[in-house]
Design an enzyme around this catalytic site. Sequence first.
Site: not given
Length: 170
Positions: A45-49
């Site tokens: 659930r990360c912006g980088h995922t």
Amino acid sequence: MSKTTDDWKNASSIYDFTATDIKGNEISLEKYKGHVSIIVNVASRCGHTKSNYEQFVKIYNEYSESKGLRILAFPCNQFGGQEPGDSEKICKFAENKNVTFDMFEKINVNGPKAHPLWNYLKDKLPAEKGGKTIKWNFTKFIIDQDGQPVERFPSATKPLTLVDTLKKYW
């Protein structure tokens, strides 16, 4: 290597460690001997995922057979609670992303309960300003064919940009 001591300080390579895979099996990292590898802490659930998973799948599919590239992904929930699921949920997420590289159980990368492998990696390759902590999800370590950490990249580094660096070690 014991998961509860400072034995990691005596390690000579990543091959001195074991880790539990996402299915609960204890894996000796000697399995990766002779391979250039990327070790990365991941989160769903990360912006980088999205970009990281897509690009890791792409480079793994392209270079795992031809160059022997291995990717070792370690889910971690220490940054913004961005990996809250259990192993089953993480597996489902990875399957939906077409992941075929190696996934491990959720671990800590910082603090007193950090996995010994991650203590070793941080010690061998501190952050740019000398800090021995992982700053965020998707910190990447390149490991050479002898099991030595040789390069470290921050979260914002996209996996596809690692290909030129990887070529130095193939």
